[in-house]
Design an enzyme around this catalytic site. Structure first.
Site, PDB file in Angstrom:
ATOM      1  CG  ASP A  67       6.910 -15.690 -15.270  1.00 42.23           C
ATOM      2  OD1 ASP A  67       6.593 -16.884 -15.387  1.00 42.23           O
ATOM      3  OD2 ASP A  67       6.355 -14.921 -14.457  1.00 42.23           O
ATOM      4  CD1 TRP A  97       0.560 -11.944 -12.084  1.00 52.24           C
ATOM      5  CD2 TRP A  97       2.519 -12.868 -11.521  1.00 52.24           C
ATOM      6  NE1 TRP A  97       0.310 -12.917 -11.145  1.00 52.24           N
ATOM      7  CE2 TRP A  97       1.495 -13.496 -10.787  1.00 52.24           C
ATOM      8  CE3 TRP A  97       3.842 -13.285 -11.344  1.00 52.24           C
ATOM      9  CZ2 TRP A  97       1.753 -14.527  -9.888  1.00 52.24           C
ATOM     10  CZ3 TRP A  97       4.109 -14.308 -10.457  1.00 52.24           C
ATOM     11  CH2 TRP A  97       3.075 -14.920  -9.729  1.00 52.24           C
ATOM     12  CB  ALA A 118       3.337 -18.686 -16.372  1.00 48.72           C
ATOM     13  CE  LYS A 177      -1.333 -19.699 -14.549  1.00 48.34           C
ATOM     14  NZ  LYS A 177      -0.331 -19.385 -13.502  1.00 48.34           N
TER      15      LYS A 177
END
Length: 386
Positions: free
Chosen positions: A204, A123, A206, A239
């Site tokens: 991470d 990312w 997400a 999300k």
């Protein structure tokens, strides 16, 4: 002072979004935006979220601060969802990005000599956050462009240079931008390597629930947390709960003396945001702590997940038919919102110029931004420009 300010580099995604809006052609396709969209092109509010907000509105009696760490019920609910248990220190953060920032500040304050290792690619905000924190960074190979899978030999060779105390940033599930994820066996190999090296994973997380399900998407994180003496988890609710603008996130830190770690995490919040935002966190806690709302949320999330898998399968089939090759078969195997098609920049530009298909320059596409009726046209456009 202000005369020393320098222009900041343009954000590629925001630039692409503006170009898409300025394009007058009907039928253009936006595959660059990084949020979930349904078949109508909307990012809807989940029914479970509406019900939780209504309950909060009816029952909430104060808007005073919670604590520097955030609401305890939210943090316990996040621990249970991610780890299946409630140990470890934790703070509420301003989204997943805020959790990453606080984790990097913790590293800078304790081991500023550490190198933070990133997958290639990753990312784009990851390296920017590390640079802003003033930490060293290095890359490890991740994607095998020939297969669309994990380049395990390259990954192992590169991470073989990790030093004790280094930080290895891993995507817990639904790798952004590639959509390629390690298998259970590969995660075991990665965990063993980090354990031997004395490295600390920064996970991470997400997209929990967007890949193979809420529990399955937490499996790698739970394995790393159980096997390694220390771990950090930066979690986002944007999300999984569709509450992007509420900026709800959490940083979980495992290992060390819990009270001491907790005190230092709370101090990090105090020095940056003082008290974290609460509305989104309270929505999440309300949903996760209520069996009925939890079941409703999981059903909605499962429908989203299965919809993306159907789109993946349809696109892989359409690309195979249009291009006469199975080189895009990996799209069906990938998970989450994103995949990288492996197209050269010139072809990406031709898709935009000649067919109104907008994707990032590295050919990352948002599967959730692709409507079913656009799948055949996208495949034909890829074949025409290839």
């Amino acid at each position: 002072m202000l005369e020393r300010l320098k222009p900041q580099p343009a954000d590629a995604i925001l630039h692409l979004m503006q170009a898409f809006r300025d394009d007058p052609r009907p039928g253009r396709i936006d595959l660059g935006v990084g949020v979930y969209k349904d078949a109508a092109g909307r990012t809807p509010v989940m029914a479970a979220v509406r019900r939780a907000e209504r309950r909060i509105w009816e029952e909430e009696e104060t808007k005073t601060y919670t604590s520097m760490a955030g609401d305890a019920a939210f943090l316990d609910a996040m621990r249970r969802m991610i780890l299946g248990r409630t140990d470890g220190a934790a703070i509420a953060t301003v989204g997943g990005t805020g959790a990453l920032r606080q984790a990097l500040d913790l590293v800078r304050g304790t081991t500023p000599e550490a190198t933070v290792w990133l997958s290639a690619p990753t990312w784009p905000n990851h390296p920017a956050l590390i640079d802003h924190a003033g930490l060293r960074r290095a890359e490890y190979r991740y994607l095998d462009p020939a297969t669309g899978g994990i380049d395990l030999p390259g990954l192992m060779e590169d991470l073989g240079r990790v030093a004790p105390g280094d930080i290895v940033l891993l995507h817990g599930c639904c790798h952004n931008p590639t959509g390629a994820n390690p298998t259970e066996e590969e995660w075991g190999i990665i965990a063993a390597l980090l354990e031997r090296a004395g490295a600390i994973p920064l996970i991470d997380l997400a997209y929990q629930g967007f890949g193979d399900g809420v529990e399955a998407d937490a499996a790698a994180t739970r394995r790393l947390a159980a096997q390694l003496p220390q771990a950090m988890i930066a979690a986002s609710c944007s999300k999984s709960f569709g509450i992007y603008r509420e900026r709800a996130g959490a940083l979980l830190v495992l290992g060390g003396v819990r009270a001491l770690v907790q005190d230092n995490l709370a101090a990090l919040n105090r020095m940056t945001i003082s008290f974290p935002p609460d509305h989104g966190a309270r929505v999440v806690a309300t949903i996760l702590d209520d069996p009925g709302l939890n079941a409703e949320w999981r059903a909605e999330l499962e429908a989203i997940r299965l919809g993306m898998i159907r789109t993946r399968e349809a696109l892989a089939g359409a690309l195979t038919a249009a291009c006469g090759t199975d080189r895009f078969a990996f799209v069906a195997r990938h998970r989450g919102m994103f995949s990288r098609l492996g197209l050269p920049p010139a072809q990406v530009e031709a898709l935009r110029r000649d067919h109104g298909v907008y994707m990032l320059g590295d050919s990352r596409i948002n599967i959730a931004g692709l409507r079913a009726e656009d799948v055949p046209r996208l495949a034909e456009a890829v074949a025409a420009t290839g």
